[in-house]
Design a protein around this motif. Sequence first.
Motif, PDB file in Angstrom:
ATOM      1  N   PHE A  49       0.839  -1.196   0.000  1.00 52.07           N
ATOM      2  CA  PHE A  49       0.000   0.000   0.000  1.00 52.07           C
ATOM      3  C   PHE A  49       0.880   1.254   0.000  1.00 52.07           C
ATOM      4  CE2 PHE A  49      -2.316   3.312   2.347  1.00 52.07           C
ATOM      5  CZ  PHE A  49      -3.462   3.403   1.585  1.00 52.07           C
ATOM      6  N   TYR A  50       1.895   1.261   0.828  1.00 51.41           N
ATOM      7  CA  TYR A  50       2.827   2.392   0.913  1.00 51.41           C
ATOM      8  C   TYR A  50       3.556   2.598  -0.407  1.00 51.41           C
ATOM      9  CZ  TYR A  50       6.971   5.026   2.449  1.00 51.41           C
ATOM     10  OH  TYR A  50       7.973   5.959   2.587  1.00 51.41           O
ATOM     11  N   ARG A  51       4.047   1.519  -0.962  1.00 52.61           N
ATOM     12  CA  ARG A  51       4.796   1.591  -2.220  1.00 52.61           C
ATOM     13  C   ARG A  51       3.920   2.110  -3.363  1.00 52.61           C
ATOM     14  NH1 ARG A  51       6.404  -3.208  -2.010  1.00 52.61           N
ATOM     15  NH2 ARG A  51       4.841  -4.203  -3.342  1.00 52.61           N
ATOM     16  N   ASP A  52       2.708   1.592  -3.459  1.00 56.41           N
ATOM     17  CA  ASP A  52       1.818   1.985  -4.541  1.00 56.41           C
ATOM     18  C   ASP A  52       1.358   3.432  -4.412  1.00 56.41           C
ATOM     19  OD1 ASP A  52       2.039  -0.563  -5.503  1.00 56.41           O
ATOM     20  OD2 ASP A  52       0.092  -1.257  -4.770  1.00 56.41           O
ATOM     21  N   LEU A  53       1.111   3.870  -3.188  1.00 60.24           N
ATOM     22  CA  LEU A  53       0.560   5.202  -2.980  1.00 60.24           C
ATOM     23  C   LEU A  53       1.615   6.292  -3.100  1.00 60.24           C
ATOM     24  CD1 LEU A  53      -2.092   6.636  -2.346  1.00 60.24           C
ATOM     25  CD2 LEU A  53      -1.532   6.470   0.083  1.00 60.24           C
ATOM     26  N   PHE A  54       2.832   6.010  -2.661  1.00 59.92           N
ATOM     27  CA  PHE A  54       3.852   7.061  -2.616  1.00 59.92           C
ATOM     28  C   PHE A  54       5.013   6.820  -3.587  1.00 59.92           C
ATOM     29  CE2 PHE A  54       1.856   7.043   1.614  1.00 59.92           C
ATOM     30  CZ  PHE A  54       1.359   8.331   1.608  1.00 59.92           C
ATOM     31  N   ASN A  55       4.932   5.753  -4.373  1.00 57.22           N
ATOM     32  CA  ASN A  55       5.999   5.434  -5.331  1.00 57.22           C
ATOM     33  C   ASN A  55       7.370   5.417  -4.654  1.00 57.22           C
ATOM     34  OD1 ASN A  55       4.312   5.250  -7.665  1.00 57.22           O
ATOM     35  ND2 ASN A  55       4.180   7.487  -7.676  1.00 57.22           N
ATOM     36  N   ASP A  56       7.391   4.929  -3.444  1.00 56.30           N
ATOM     37  CA  ASP A  56       8.628   4.830  -2.674  1.00 56.30           C
ATOM     38  C   ASP A  56       8.952   3.351  -2.495  1.00 56.30           C
ATOM     39  OD1 ASP A  56      10.742   4.939  -0.932  1.00 56.30           O
ATOM     40  OD2 ASP A  56       9.795   6.338   0.464  1.00 56.30           O
ATOM     41  N   TYR A  57      10.048   2.930  -3.094  1.00 59.90           N
ATOM     42  CA  TYR A  57      10.387   1.511  -3.055  1.00 59.90           C
ATOM     43  C   TYR A  57      11.254   1.147  -1.856  1.00 59.90           C
ATOM     44  CZ  TYR A  57       8.107   0.931  -7.496  1.00 59.90           C
ATOM     45  OH  TYR A  57       7.144   0.890  -8.475  1.00 59.90           O
ATOM     46  N   ASN A  58      11.563   2.140  -1.010  1.00 59.59           N
ATOM     47  CA  ASN A  58      12.176   1.844   0.284  1.00 59.59           C
ATOM     48  C   ASN A  58      11.054   1.566   1.276  1.00 59.59           C
ATOM     49  OD1 ASN A  58      14.931   2.315  -0.418  1.00 59.59           O
ATOM     50  ND2 ASN A  58      14.493   4.509  -0.415  1.00 59.59           N
ATOM     51  N   PRO A  59      10.959   0.382   1.821  1.00 63.76           N
ATOM     52  CA  PRO A  59       9.844   0.081   2.728  1.00 63.76           C
ATOM     53  C   PRO A  59       9.866   0.992   3.947  1.00 63.76           C
ATOM     54  CG  PRO A  59      11.528  -1.632   2.850  1.00 63.76           C
ATOM     55  CD  PRO A  59      11.911  -0.758   1.697  1.00 63.76           C
ATOM     56  N   PRO A  60       8.694   1.331   4.479  1.00 68.17           N
ATOM     57  CA  PRO A  60       8.654   2.172   5.681  1.00 68.17           C
ATOM     58  C   PRO A  60       9.223   1.435   6.875  1.00 68.17           C
ATOM     59  CG  PRO A  60       6.486   1.257   5.201  1.00 68.17           C
ATOM     60  CD  PRO A  60       7.360   0.886   4.047  1.00 68.17           C
ATOM     61  N   LEU A  61       9.669   2.184   7.861  1.00 64.78           N
ATOM     62  CA  LEU A  61      10.224   1.572   9.064  1.00 64.78           C
ATOM     63  C   LEU A  61       9.133   0.843   9.847  1.00 64.78           C
ATOM     64  CD1 LEU A  61      12.364   4.626  10.206  1.00 64.78           C
ATOM     65  CD2 LEU A  61      13.216   2.557   9.113  1.00 64.78           C
ATOM     66  N   PHE A  62       8.041   1.553  10.099  1.00 66.37           N
ATOM     67  CA  PHE A  62       6.878   0.975  10.769  1.00 66.37           C
ATOM     68  C   PHE A  62       5.708   1.916  10.514  1.00 66.37           C
ATOM     69  CE2 PHE A  62       9.138   3.588  13.796  1.00 66.37           C
ATOM     70  CZ  PHE A  62       8.159   4.315  14.439  1.00 66.37           C
ATOM     71  N   TRP A  63       4.554   1.603  11.070  1.00 63.43           N
ATOM     72  CA  TRP A  63       3.355   2.389  10.770  1.00 63.43           C
ATOM     73  C   TRP A  63       2.409   2.387  11.961  1.00 63.43           C
ATOM     74  CZ3 TRP A  63       5.390  -1.503   7.775  1.00 63.43           C
ATOM     75  CH2 TRP A  63       4.934  -2.787   8.070  1.00 63.43           C
ATOM     76  N   ILE A  64       1.488   3.339  11.927  1.00 66.84           N
ATOM     77  CA  ILE A  64       0.441   3.441  12.947  1.00 66.84           C
ATOM     78  C   ILE A  64      -0.897   3.385  12.223  1.00 66.84           C
ATOM     79  CG2 ILE A  64      -0.582   4.895  14.735  1.00 66.84           C
ATOM     80  CD1 ILE A  64       2.196   6.134  15.100  1.00 66.84           C
ATOM     81  N   HIS A  65      -1.697   2.388  12.555  1.00 63.53           N
ATOM     82  CA  HIS A  65      -3.012   2.214  11.929  1.00 63.53           C
ATOM     83  C   HIS A  65      -4.063   2.835  12.851  1.00 63.53           C
ATOM     84  CE1 HIS A  65      -5.504  -0.515   9.098  1.00 63.53           C
ATOM     85  NE2 HIS A  65      -6.265   0.458   9.555  1.00 63.53           N
ATOM     86  N   LEU A  66      -4.696   3.915  12.383  1.00 62.68           N
ATOM     87  CA  LEU A  66      -5.703   4.623  13.173  1.00 62.68           C
ATOM     88  C   LEU A  66      -7.087   4.063  12.868  1.00 62.68           C
ATOM     89  CD1 LEU A  66      -4.357   8.199  12.398  1.00 62.68           C
ATOM     90  CD2 LEU A  66      -3.978   6.926  14.507  1.00 62.68           C
ATOM     91  N   ASN A  67      -7.845   3.772  13.917  1.00 68.22           N
ATOM     92  CA  ASN A  67      -9.187   3.214  13.728  1.00 68.22           C
ATOM     93  C   ASN A  67     -10.059   3.705  14.883  1.00 68.22           C
ATOM     94  OD1 ASN A  67     -11.418   1.747  13.041  1.00 68.22           O
ATOM     95  ND2 ASN A  67     -10.360  -0.204  12.860  1.00 68.22           N
TER      96      ASN A  67
END
Length: 618
Positions: free
Chosen positions: A261-279
Amino acid sequence: MSREGQLKINSENLFPIIKKWLYSDKDIFLREIVSNSCDAISKLRRLISIGETEDREEKPKIDIVLDKAAKTLSFSDNGIGMTEEEVEKYITQIAFSGAKDFIEQYKDKAEGDAGIIGHFGLGFYSAYMVADTVDIDTLSYQSGAQAVHWCSDGDATYEIGEGDRDTVGTTVTLHISEDSEEFLEEWRVRQIIRRYCGFMPYEIYFTAVDPEKEKEEKEHCEDCSNEECKEEKAAPLPVNTTEPLWKKAPKDCTKEEYEKFYRDLFNDYNPPLFWIHLNVDYPFNLKGILFFPKQNDRMEVMPGEVKLYCNQVYIADNIKEVIPEFLLLLKGVIDCPDLPLNVSRSFLQNDGDVAKISKHITKKVADKLCTMFNNSREEYESYWDDISPFIKFGCIRDEKFYDRLKDIILFKTTDGKYYTISEYPAGEDKKIYYSSDPDMQSQYVKLLTASGKSVAVLDHVIDTHFISFLEFKMQDYKFQRVDSDVEIDENVAEEADTEAIVEAVKPYMDEKLTLKAQALADASTPAVLLLSEQSRRMREMMKMYGMSGFNPPDDEYTLILNTANSAVKKLPALPEERRELVSKYICDLASLAHKKLSAEELTAFIERSGKLLEIIAE
């Protein structure tokens, strides 16, 4: 005597204003029309759910068709449709919201607005920013309804009558104007669809009519025996994702899904370190994912990108009213249906709930970081170099963010260890030595570590501000750069005549330079050049604010001659010519470790190096 009157609005005068000033970007027309199509589908699904009409078991969808030859762009949905009376009511009355009217009509039979987007009744008219003429062909879901055709060229008049549409729904056809022909380019339309409609709640299909291409494909398919090819033609794929990752429960999402999802949305092929899922469901509805990207440049604060959505409709990037400025160093998406948008949806109306949303997002981010520190400190430390600029910037900008994170701010030392402020081996004087460039300042680092001191690495551009911020918050602590002071080695017996050494060197130094002689922990270092922390910070501040007209005094530098060094000890006994050469060379070496030499200083250093080599070779 006063009296009341009613304001009169002339649509002929209003129309040009709407066309030119309602939206900041022309391409928003596509978002508005597709949003209207989504609303039409949502309305029909609502009526089906409450038993107001039968379910035709038709898959909800929106078709966008570009016909470059005909200079048209059309949008078709299989939503609720309109009767002639409704067209007159919702289309011809500018700023009359069909969405609001629908919600009000059925508010007692269903909860909330169920994802219905349009609230202002102006979105349709965005079409005239790019079109000379707009046609509407529609057929209402109501039994026995007649198809309707509506047409207007935007001069405040319109034609309406019987249409020929035979399926329930609406088609809006834009006849693109000459000055907007960029929207007849397939790549441009795809780009806008991707930007504004990539996560709309109903499937969107895009077709670019190309007679030549269709002819070639027809000839190919007649001769082609590939079944997969035929299936692909029979079932085209939608251009959007109707169930974006942020709508799923965090427990149902995999690491691979987040990274894709990150790669497709931001065209960044370096994977993110981590993420926070807000719900969040209460006190407001908010979902989203914030990614912590890897920092590619350690010397700059890398800007992020947080996309704001409302019911899966893209609004804008980096809206500071919702997302605090320091969180804009992250990348991610926030979807908040409760946003109080203005008529163009580009900006937020002034609303107390917006501040609450912003504070809640900040709290969630702080909670995630604290949880990681407490439950997996090793992992947290591995991310520190990348996330520290974000945390430091956040602490400076947001008091509550600092209060939540002050105990998990780390200091990495030159030997690779990590300490919180309470753990740091600062000694009784609470003095923390730091290096802004461990390679350049290696000599100073070596002297301090040799005397048992720890040296923190604070080499990011934000650290200059952060140090001052921490000293204000924690007034017991003082930060001192390694080249502003040295530790005297009390274990080394003072055998050299310090006064004689200073007097031997003094004639060859700048008279503004302060000279001292003392034993340092590392005997291999002949001398170090110091500039007090206060003086250096003042210089940096003046440089930052462009105060070039005011020059600080040059008598703030101190040259410490190391009496533990054998060459320094011999200085008083050297012949005058050699004493001058060695004294200046020692000063050169100290300057090299402290700052970049000027062209003149470097030339003199090279010349002195050559003379010393000649002496050695004798």
